[in-house]
Design an enzyme around this catalytic site. Sequence first.
Site, short mmCIF file in Angstrom:
data_model
loop_
_atom_site.label_atom_id
_atom_site.label_comp_id
_atom_site.label_asym_id
_atom_site.label_seq_id
_atom_site.Cartn_x
_atom_site.Cartn_y
_atom_site.Cartn_z
N GLY A 102 0.96 -1.18 0.01
CA GLY A 102 -0.08 0.04 -0.06
C GLY A 102 0.84 1.11 0.04
N LYS A 105 6.58 0.69 -3.89
CA LYS A 105 7.39 -0.52 -4.37
C LYS A 105 8.40 -0.49 -3.22
CE LYS A 105 6.14 0.02 -9.17
NZ LYS A 105 6.55 0.45 -10.44
N VAL A 106 9.07 -1.70 -3.40
CA VAL A 106 10.14 -2.02 -2.48
C VAL A 106 11.37 -2.51 -3.35
CG1 VAL A 106 11.04 -3.28 -0.51
CG2 VAL A 106 8.78 -2.55 -0.34
N ASP A 223 -1.66 -3.55 12.35
CA ASP A 223 -1.66 -4.21 10.73
C ASP A 223 -0.90 -5.54 10.84
OD1 ASP A 223 -2.44 -4.24 8.25
OD2 ASP A 223 -0.81 -2.94 7.42
#
Length: 451
Positions: A102, A105-106, A223
Amino acid sequence: MIICVGFECYRCIAEWVGDLEALKPQSVRLIIIASVITGLLLVSVIILALFRSRLQYNKKLFISANTSRPYLSTDLCQRFSLTQIRVATRDFDQNLIIGRGGFGKVYKGCIDGGATHVAVKRLNPTSKQGEQEFLTEIEMLSKLRHKHLVSLIGYCDEKGEMILIYEYMPRGTLRDHLHYRDTKGTNNNQVLSWNQRLMICLGSARGLEYLHGGTQQLIIHRDVKSTNILLDDKWTAKVSDFGLSKVGPASDTGVGHVSTIVKGSFGYLDPEYYQRGQLTEKSDVYSFGVMLFEVLCARPAVELNLPYVRACYTKGILYTLVDPTLTGQITPECLSKFGEIAELCIRANRDERPSMRDVVWSLEFMLTLQQTAENTSDGSPMVELIISSNATGGGENGDSRISFREYVCESRAVGVNTQGSTVAGNTAVTNSHMEVKSGSVFSEIFDLRAR
């Protein structure tokens, strides 16, 4: 507006003189001109004030977009320049993408001249998560240090970019190894053994326990899910992604919750939190319970039918939902205890849920049970199985509930050798899903259609 101001001034002056009609026409013209000029001056002042306010606002936006945020202290963690990040990621090379979420990008990157691998998470401008989550992540992780929490190395906030730099976790996420097949049905990641899953769950629980009770203030992750559990090269689990985290209420306030808007991930969200908007540490416990069943069944949380899963546990037929790749690996008592703690975690009433400390203790006990069974060296293949009728635990048709007291089996290098196991007595249990007979092994799945 100008005309009204003019006439108002004209009327006031006329009354002061005493008689409006007594004024000469030349005086009236002077009054009107003065009134118009006064009104124009007032309007000009207002427009100038508005323009100056807008100019200052745009200046702040420009500073925020092109320079570092002055309220982020370099004492929190290392600040990287955008040039350094571009070098580390080969200018955000698409081939270096190791994840998407969410936030954005990694990328896999290298710093310190290529000596250190890092994970670079770059904010997507269209993401619903924004500056507040970025700041929360920095504030939280820069103050937390624990073996089972991912480490934040630094951040970058130049030219409108919001980038976070973490330690690199080469094994990826827990979800990667639970749902290891792509749409073509090929294996992309290593399938986790039962022992590995227990160790990962235990490590994750210890990380959450630290958040709930090991810091100066209670921290609620908000989360918890399998994509936020990262694995290093030694399969050590680390809790990550603190963008939605909240500091819990102080113990001396007498308030047991934090009132906040509902945020989280579908499938893991605590129903009580969703309905009331009251966040507590037990919301993390609920999400963790969902993740435990996800680990056991290897099904995404959105596909878990929790009422059905709970019913299977109550009837003693939880084995019908176990991931087939775990066949022959789980001792019956370990499975029973695992289902018990997971079911307690997902109770609708948060007061009935255990604390993370209790969850840690239970998982440690399960791991001991499992390892004791696997490390039995006397060569005895005996399995003692006790089946007792339980009116309260039975289903609608009065099904018996299976209760395991002891489980001792032969050890082997890759798991539990259950091929030679026997059941004490010749007792058989029949229900709508399967038939357990003498010589059968509880952890085997006999009817895969139950999945």
